[in-house]
Design an enzyme around this catalytic site. Sequence first.
Site, mmCIF file in Angstrom:
data_model
loop_
_atom_site.group_PDB
_atom_site.id
_atom_site.type_symbol
_atom_site.label_atom_id
_atom_site.label_comp_id
_atom_site.label_asym_id
_atom_site.label_seq_id
_atom_site.Cartn_x
_atom_site.Cartn_y
_atom_site.Cartn_z
ATOM 1 N N TYR A 1 66.753 54.494 18.024
ATOM 2 C CA TYR A 1 66.857 53.484 19.074
ATOM 3 C C TYR A 1 66.491 54.048 20.456
ATOM 4 C CZ TYR A 1 68.587 49.018 20.904
ATOM 5 O OH TYR A 1 68.681 47.774 21.486
ATOM 6 N N ASP B 1 72.112 51.043 3.278
ATOM 7 C CA ASP B 1 71.746 49.796 2.589
ATOM 8 C C ASP B 1 72.932 49.246 1.802
ATOM 9 O OD1 ASP B 1 71.282 52.233 1.315
ATOM 10 O OD2 ASP B 1 69.877 51.389 -0.131
ATOM 11 N N LYS C 1 71.743 57.641 5.610
ATOM 12 C CA LYS C 1 70.726 57.515 4.564
ATOM 13 C C LYS C 1 70.273 58.925 4.191
ATOM 14 C CE LYS C 1 68.114 54.899 1.918
ATOM 15 N NZ LYS C 1 68.710 54.150 0.773
ATOM 16 N N ASP D 1 75.201 43.689 14.192
ATOM 17 C CA ASP D 1 74.766 42.283 14.222
ATOM 18 C C ASP D 1 75.142 41.596 12.916
ATOM 19 O OD1 ASP D 1 73.662 42.741 16.715
ATOM 20 O OD2 ASP D 1 71.836 41.630 16.284
HETATM 21 N N1 GGG Z 1 74.021 42.682 26.064
HETATM 22 C C1 GGG Z 1 73.248 43.334 25.128
HETATM 23 C C2 GGG Z 1 71.787 43.106 25.296
HETATM 24 O O1 GGG Z 1 71.274 42.853 26.359
HETATM 25 N N2 GGG Z 1 71.096 43.165 24.166
HETATM 26 C C3 GGG Z 1 69.695 43.099 24.161
HETATM 27 C C4 GGG Z 1 69.127 44.468 24.303
HETATM 28 O O2 GGG Z 1 69.839 45.432 24.423
HETATM 29 N N3 GGG Z 1 67.847 44.590 24.270
HETATM 30 C C5 GGG Z 1 67.205 45.802 24.477
HETATM 31 C C6 GGG Z 1 66.447 45.725 25.749
HETATM 32 O O3 GGG Z 1 66.202 44.623 26.230
HETATM 33 O O4 GGG Z 1 66.085 46.760 26.292
#
Ligand code: GGG
Length: 349
Positions: free
Chosen positions: A133, A217, A184, A245
């Site tokens: 991420y 998974d 994983k 989520d």
């Molecule tokens: N409040 C959580 C949020 O804004 N989620 C959407 C998110 O994190 N997206 C990633 C981004 O826009 O950079």
Amino acid sequence: MLQAYPDPMTSSSSVLLIPGDGVGAEVVPAAARVLAGLVPELHFDEAEAGWACFQRCGSALPAATLAAARKTGAVLFGATQSPSTEVPGYASPILALRRELDLYGNLRPARSLPGERPVFDLLIVRENSEGLYSGREHAIADGFVAERVITRTASMRIARLACEQALLHAARVGRPARLTVVHKANVLKKTDGLFRSACLEVAANYPTLQVGEMLVDTAAMWLAKDPGRFDVLVTTNLFGDILSDLAAGKAGGLGLAPSANIGGHGVALFEPVHGSAPDIAGKGIANPLGALRSSVMLLQYLGYEAAAQRLDAAIEYVLVHGPLPVDLGGQATTAQVAGAVLDMALRTV
Ligand code: GGG
């Protein structure tokens, strides 16, 4: 003594609001009104960040916003709306905030709606500082590579946080402390092998903790089928994003899901899990309950435990008796839902 946050802020009553993009600009002010009604001594400042901010001033996270977050210590963040294509000079403000403030742990609780089955009350502890991420990508001859960095240092510290959270969670729900390490490692033998072994090594120091492990998974399947089998899960960054989520989907939807970004020195950031929801932004119908549940976590961080419990109970009450927002099948506006929560919370004072 166990603490909900490694570095709680018990001597401050200041909150920095960063509404951000889309519905963030609706749910954060609504939550701030509830917080102000419930704890009148709280003091609020506001700062900007996000895509709209970038378009206006050329930065998605102005230096002044970062400085204000460091100074204030407790941040209520709304949402960001990062574009899906590359925009020169733009970087996700929420990733930058997590990185700059060293908010390495992301707590994402999920519990079943009142009266609904299956009954569950779980917490996903997501590593927040590295992994897929992080968005570290580079070009190769015929495409791109996304880096998935997993270090022993980051894995050990998130494991410690997860073990502490598992003990706290057990005390709160009245069950034995249980932690599931989700990875994983059968495929990603080096990266997830390291994450797995670091978590198991740290957890071995907690004799009262029952520790299990599960492939990601399989964990997704069991979260969908029987979330009640989990208490606290610890996992890497992107797996945690996806699984939380999924858990939110079982718990009434993204509109209700709260989170806390913690671990930084003297600073923590609370945000609803949902994004900017451009399809409903500006209509006044966004669900404020995710921001309000995040505010429960913020109040705990600031040491207002009684107010946090009142707010949490008031949210549960409104979930049963209404008024409900549109995403939960009702017709109430953001302001009406938040107002009903505040009324209920004040009635229990
Ligand atoms: N409040 C959580 C949020 O804004 N989620 C959407 C998110 O994190 N997206 C990633 C981004 O826009 O950079």
